[in-house]
Design a protein around this motif. Structure first.
Motif, PDB file in Angstrom:
ATOM      1  N   UNK A 347      19.125   8.519  28.517  1.00 20.64           N
ATOM      2  CA  UNK A 347      20.110   8.109  29.527  1.00 20.64           C
ATOM      3  C   UNK A 347      19.626   8.565  30.906  1.00 20.64           C
ATOM      4  N   UNK A 348      19.060   7.664  31.694  1.00 21.61           N
ATOM      5  CA  UNK A 348      18.703   8.032  33.071  1.00 21.61           C
ATOM      6  C   UNK A 348      19.936   8.441  33.857  1.00 21.61           C
ATOM      7  N   UNK A 349      19.776   9.283  34.900  1.00 28.71           N
ATOM      8  CA  UNK A 349      20.932   9.907  35.555  1.00 28.71           C
ATOM      9  C   UNK A 349      21.692   9.010  36.530  1.00 28.71           C
ATOM     10  N   UNK A 350      21.132   7.857  36.922  1.00 31.15           N
ATOM     11  CA  UNK A 350      21.782   7.033  37.942  1.00 31.15           C
ATOM     12  C   UNK A 350      21.928   5.597  37.470  1.00 31.15           C
ATOM     13  N   UNK A 351      22.624   4.811  38.275  1.00 30.98           N
ATOM     14  CA  UNK A 351      22.737   3.388  38.008  1.00 30.98           C
ATOM     15  C   UNK A 351      21.485   2.663  38.479  1.00 30.98           C
ATOM     16  N   UNK A 352      21.225   1.491  37.915  1.00 27.06           N
ATOM     17  CA  UNK A 352      20.082   0.704  38.337  1.00 27.06           C
ATOM     18  C   UNK A 352      20.127  -0.678  37.747  1.00 27.06           C
ATOM     19  N   UNK A 353      19.121  -1.477  38.085  1.00 27.89           N
ATOM     20  CA  UNK A 353      19.084  -2.879  37.631  1.00 27.89           C
ATOM     21  C   UNK A 353      17.929  -3.135  36.677  1.00 27.89           C
ATOM     22  N   UNK A 354      16.984  -2.171  36.544  1.00 27.78           N
ATOM     23  CA  UNK A 354      15.880  -2.320  35.608  1.00 27.78           C
ATOM     24  C   UNK A 354      15.675  -1.013  34.861  1.00 27.78           C
ATOM     25  N   UNK A 355      15.192  -1.141  33.617  1.00 33.50           N
ATOM     26  CA  UNK A 355      14.825   0.026  32.809  1.00 33.50           C
ATOM     27  C   UNK A 355      13.323  -0.046  32.579  1.00 33.50           C
ATOM     28  N   UNK A 356      12.624   1.051  32.919  1.00 37.90           N
ATOM     29  CA  UNK A 356      11.179   1.125  32.702  1.00 37.90           C
ATOM     30  C   UNK A 356      10.892   2.204  31.663  1.00 37.90           C
ATOM     31  N   UNK A 357       9.970   1.896  30.764  1.00 39.41           N
ATOM     32  CA  UNK A 357       9.519   2.865  29.769  1.00 39.41           C
ATOM     33  C   UNK A 357       7.994   2.941  29.814  1.00 39.41           C
ATOM     34  N   UNK A 358       7.454   4.146  30.004  1.00 39.38           N
ATOM     35  CA  UNK A 358       6.006   4.358  30.005  1.00 39.38           C
ATOM     36  C   UNK A 358       5.574   4.772  28.608  1.00 39.38           C
ATOM     37  N   UNK A 359       4.693   3.973  28.002  1.00 38.23           N
ATOM     38  CA  UNK A 359       4.173   4.237  26.661  1.00 38.23           C
ATOM     39  C   UNK A 359       2.729   4.683  26.768  1.00 38.23           C
ATOM     40  N   UNK A 360       2.353   5.675  25.956  1.00 38.32           N
ATOM     41  CA  UNK A 360       1.012   6.249  26.010  1.00 38.32           C
ATOM     42  C   UNK A 360       0.395   6.189  24.614  1.00 38.32           C
ATOM     43  N   UNK A 361      -0.790   5.568  24.523  1.00 38.92           N
ATOM     44  CA  UNK A 361      -1.590   5.554  23.297  1.00 38.92           C
ATOM     45  C   UNK A 361      -2.774   6.493  23.556  1.00 38.92           C
ATOM     46  N   UNK A 362      -2.608   7.744  23.205  1.00 38.25           N
ATOM     47  CA  UNK A 362      -3.603   8.754  23.574  1.00 38.25           C
ATOM     48  C   UNK A 362      -4.921   8.564  22.843  1.00 38.25           C
ATOM     49  N   UNK A 363      -4.902   7.948  21.654  1.00 40.34           N
ATOM     50  CA  UNK A 363      -6.133   7.732  20.885  1.00 40.34           C
ATOM     51  C   UNK A 363      -6.522   6.253  20.853  1.00 40.34           C
ATOM     52  N   UNK A 364      -6.036   5.537  21.830  1.00 38.99           N
ATOM     53  CA  UNK A 364      -6.310   4.114  21.846  1.00 38.99           C
ATOM     54  C   UNK A 364      -5.417   3.398  20.842  1.00 38.99           C
ATOM     55  N   UNK A 365      -5.785   2.164  20.493  1.00 36.47           N
ATOM     56  CA  UNK A 365      -4.994   1.374  19.548  1.00 36.47           C
ATOM     57  C   UNK A 365      -5.937   0.516  18.714  1.00 36.47           C
ATOM     58  N   UNK A 366      -5.912   0.769  17.418  1.00 39.72           N
ATOM     59  CA  UNK A 366      -6.621  -0.058  16.467  1.00 39.72           C
ATOM     60  C   UNK A 366      -5.584  -0.810  15.638  1.00 39.72           C
ATOM     61  N   UNK A 367      -5.452  -2.127  15.917  1.00 47.57           N
ATOM     62  CA  UNK A 367      -4.451  -2.912  15.207  1.00 47.57           C
ATOM     63  C   UNK A 367      -3.327  -3.332  16.114  1.00 47.57           C
TER      64      UNK A 367
END
Length: 838
Positions: A347-367
């Motif tokens: 739950x972000x602390x303020x109101x807004x019009x977009x939700x952003x999520x940062x995803x991290x693949x620390x070992x890369x991605x196979x598949x």
């Protein structure tokens, strides 16, 4: 309001008056105290701070937030006298003021513009915007939280900084010591007041995010909570939907309070019908997604979807491939909350019009990885707003072992609201973690469109390193030169066209008129800009003022005093007029004080002398900023000039007990050295200090003027009045006892009261002396009530007769004056470097 206490203990009734906001603070006080009050026996507080009404600037208009408290001290029985010096006289400050450096009350009120070490960009919440003058290396304030996102596997960070109020000429934008245009992927845009920024993004991050791993279903087996229920009201499983109704009075507070959906395992009792027709009672384990819980017909309902059978306990003797039937029973239910798969709600602390999520693949991605993003709007209490739940599937497929960073952007249909977000991994994962994914940030984004800029701002987008996962300490800086108005000394007009300026005079005028909105007629602009012109003819850098006012609590008076102090200029109030003078060599005295125009002529003035040199300090240390603008190789950090006194000589080096001076607004060597040379000579040559009371002759003498003063008890100095003139022979009002073996000199006043330069006496007797002077006069008992005044001193005299007026205050019909002996050797450094204006 204005509160008056007749005694300091509040034992008598206090009087309360409302302030008239159309009048100044001083006028409000005058209206309630028409006869004035004695400042010596009365305490005055303005907004809970004790002030001296003779020195504090009370000319601004009162506001509804102001509180003036006036308290009689114990010895005061009645309100008497007048508000002297405010009403009719000059409020004097010290001759060469060294005001306390503004903003020195803690970092929350002091931006790193003025810090000389550990300079960074900070957000100074609820504090004044920087008010910069001259040219400084500015570390601008952070306006709002940085906005970060991943684009092409690279993190970009957007900053919006406030340089300060007003307009500036900006050059050499840097990150620490590196120019921004030399940093790959970095761009910036400067906005001046009145410009339009198409949009500003605001990013507010969820505090719950801490690198949570999105576990795949096949690897998520942690049991976070387990509970059992017996004798259910009903239990049905059909088409992947499982619905349980607990008996009346039985509920599950744990699962009811959690944000849903969430992954669970449940176990029920069921009849297992074998192909032979036989039925056996067995425990059956399922995986499912708990979708909702609610009350219906007084029963607690648990509803699941995606129900998949995992295991039937005790299942045997069934030929492979033969079907068997599960008949749910309402006798038993075990619920297990399984960790992973679905995250908790972020739950972000303020109101807004977009939700952003940062995803991290620390070992890369196979598949490949498939995720579900589920979000809904919430009210102020965190409750879900019905009809706002949405789900978005997201997938990613790669074949790389390089770390990958991705920002997923969601635009909810519900518009600007406060949201909760859950993320689930719906595909299985690999045991070697080559498809592991973590959540780095979840944030809400809001926009402000067509923002009209009020101050000078700078927008910076910088490219972080591929390893960066968080913001580091910020060191953005820029060379900022304030654009100010100025005054044309020749045309006597203010030029309101702003231009870059480092002049202390322009800083005074701009601060007074453009920032504080005061009437420029209250400034003695002629004297101010005459000094400015003279300094520019000597060495322009001696008149620089390079500083940033960052504290709203610094008064206008202290600001002007600080500005002037950098240029060796002192400011004082003459009624409602602000006047200016510079501490520099004087060419001639402007007044003569002797026994005929001082009040206590029979007692003489109070004389204090330093008995040794130096008395308290054996040197000076001036702290300034080594500006890269003014010196090749300048560091923009603090630097010092150290001078000490050795065998009555001035040498460079550290003193044991130096007079330490923080020269606010000084950012060049010439100005700092000039001040250091002045201050160390003051230690040596300023030895005599006088306090005396003078009649009306002091009315036209200003702070900083050179005057002649005669000590009544000094037998080597004779003073008096000329009563008759015969050619170049002057008869005096007393008997002269001058030694015929010594040589003498005399100073005589003209009809305007100005004393002459020293004139050698050619001869003398008991009643007269002869000297070459033609402007003397005598009284005629008509329009001239007193003749020329004179002072006679030995040609070689150890006792000073020349003094600088450092303070003047009107008191009971006379002027109380403070004097410091004048010695031209104080200005030797000026003469040596051509800084002396003859």
């Amino acid at each position: 309001m204005l509160i008056y206490h007749k005694d300091p203990n509040g034992l008598t009734e206090k009087k309360i008056y409302q302030l008239d906001t159309s009048l100044s603070l001083l006028q409000n006080i005058r209206n309630k105290f028409p006869n004035g009050f004695d400042n010596n026996t009365t305490d005055v507080y303005l907004n809970n701070e004790k002030i001296n009404p003779l020195e504090y600037d009370l000319s601004r208009n009162a506001t509804i937030f102001d509180k003036i408290v006036i308290i009689n001290r114990q010895q005061a029985s009645v309100v008497v006298s007048i508000i002297v010096a405010i009403v009719a006289a000059v409020v004097a400050y010290a001759l060469a003021p060294t005001p306390k450096t503004p903003n020195a009350s803690g970092e929350q009120k002091d931006s790193t513009n003025n810090k000389l070490t550990e300079q960074t960009n900070i957000a100074r919440l609820y504090q004044a915007k920087p008010d910069i003058y001259g040219c400084i290396r500015s570390y601008p304030d952070i306006v709002n939280p940085a906005v970060s996102e991943y684009i092409g596997n690279v993190k970009y960070i957007d900053h919006l900084f406030c340089i300060g109020v007003g307009y500036y000429d900006l050059n050499n934008l840097k990150y620490d010591q590196t120019l921004l245009n030399r940093i790959s992927g970095t761009t910036y845009e400067i906005y001046q007041p009145g410009d339009i920024i198409p949009y500003i993004r605001y990013q507010f991050r969820s505090a719950e995010v801490n690198g949570q791993e999105l576990k795949p279903p096949n690897l998520a087996n942690e049991v976070l909570h387990l509970e059992e229920h017996f004798n259910l009201s009903s239990c049905t499983i059909k088409d992947g939907i499982a619905t349980f109704a607990l008996k009346a009075g039985d509920t599950s507070k744990y699962f009811n309070d959690l944000n849903k959906p969430l992954r669970i395992n449940f176990t029920i009792n069921a009849g297992v019908r074998y192909p032979s027709g036989d039925i056996y009672i067995r425990n059956v384990l399922y995986t499912a997604v708990l979708e909702s819980t609610y009350i219906e017909d007084n029963l607690f309902i648990i509803k699941c979807r995606g129900t998949v059978k995992v295991r039937v306990d005790g299942l045997k003797n069934i030929v492979k491939g033969h079907k068997y039937e599960i008949i749910p029973m309402a006798s038993y239910l075990k619920l297990e909350h399984i960790g992973g798969v679905y995250t908790d709600a972020f739950i972000p602390p303020e109101e807004g019009v977009e939700i952003w999520a940062d995803l991290v693949f620390q070992r890369g991605l196979q598949g490949y990885v498939n995720l579900d993003f589920i979000w809904w709007a919430i009210d102020d209490f965190g409750n879900e707003i019905a009809g706002t739940r949405e789900t978005m599937p997201w997938n990613c497929s790669m074949s790389t072992y390089e770390p990958q960073n991705i920002t997923v952007k969601i635009k909810p249909r519900n518009g600007k609201s406060k949201y909760a977000l859950m993320i689930a991994r719906v595909t299985n994962g690999k045991g070697d973690l080559s498809d592991q994914v973590k959540v780095e940030n979840v944030s809400i984004i809001d926009y402000e469109y067509n923002y009209k800029v009020k101050d000078t701002l700078i927008y910076v987008r910088t490219r972080a390193t591929s390893q960066a996962t968080a913001l580091k300490e910020l060191k953005f800086n820029v060379e900022a030169t304030r654009k100010t108005i100025t005054y044309n000394y020749d045309t006597k007009e203010i030029d309101y066209n702003i231009r870059p300026s480092r002049s202390f005079a322009d800083a005074v005028l701009h601060q007074f008129v453009s920032v504080f909105g005061r009437d420029p007629r209250q400034l003695d602009l002629d004297s101010l800009y005459q000094i400015d012109r003279r300094i520019k003819n000597l060495n322009e850098r001696l008149g620089y003022f390079d500083f940033s006012f960052d504290d709203i609590d610094v008064s206008l008076g202290q600001r002007i005093e600080t500005i002037c102090n950098a240029a060796r200029v002192y400011v004082y109030r003459d009624g409602q007029k602000w006047r200016f003078a510079r501490n520099e060599e004087k060419t001639r005295p402007v007044a003569l004080f002797n026994a005929l125009n001082t009040v206590n002529s029979s007692e003489g003035g109070v004389v204090q002398k330093k008995s040794n040199l130096p008395s308290t300090h054996d040197g000076v240390q001036v702290e300034y900023v080594d500006s890269s603008k003014d010196r090749a190789g300048g560091t923009d950090k603090k630097s010092y000039i150290n001078l000490r006194i050795s065998n009555n000589q001035i040498v460079k080096g550290f003193a044991r007990t130096p007079n330490k001076i923080e020269l606010a607004g000084c950012r060049n060597y010439e100005q700092a050295m000039d001040r250091a040379q002045l201050e160390i000579r003051r230690l040596i040559y300023e030895r005599t200090f006088v306090e005396d009371e003078v009649l009306n002759d002091a009315n036209f003498v200003e702070k900083g003027d050179l005057v002649l003063w005669s000590d009544t008890y000094d037998e080597s100095i004779v003073s008096g009045e000329i009563v008759r003139i015969q050619g170049n022979k002057f008869y005096v009002d007393q008997e002269l006892s001058l030694d015929s073996n010594k040589s003498y000199r005399v100073a005589i006043t003209d009809k305007c009261g100005y004393p002459s330069n020293w004139i050698n006496i050619k001869s003398h007797d008991e009643h007269s002396f002869t000297a070459d002077y033609s402007s003397a006069y005598v009284a005629n008992n008509n329009n001239i009530q007193m003749g020329s005044l004179f002072i006679i001193a030995e040609t070689i005299n150890e006792e000073p007769t020349e003094f600088i007026l450092t303070k003047k205050q009107f008191n009971n019909g006379a002027y109380k004056v403070s004097l410091t002996n004048y010695d031209s050797r104080i200005y030797e450094y000026d003469r040596k470097n051509g800084y002396f204006a003859s």
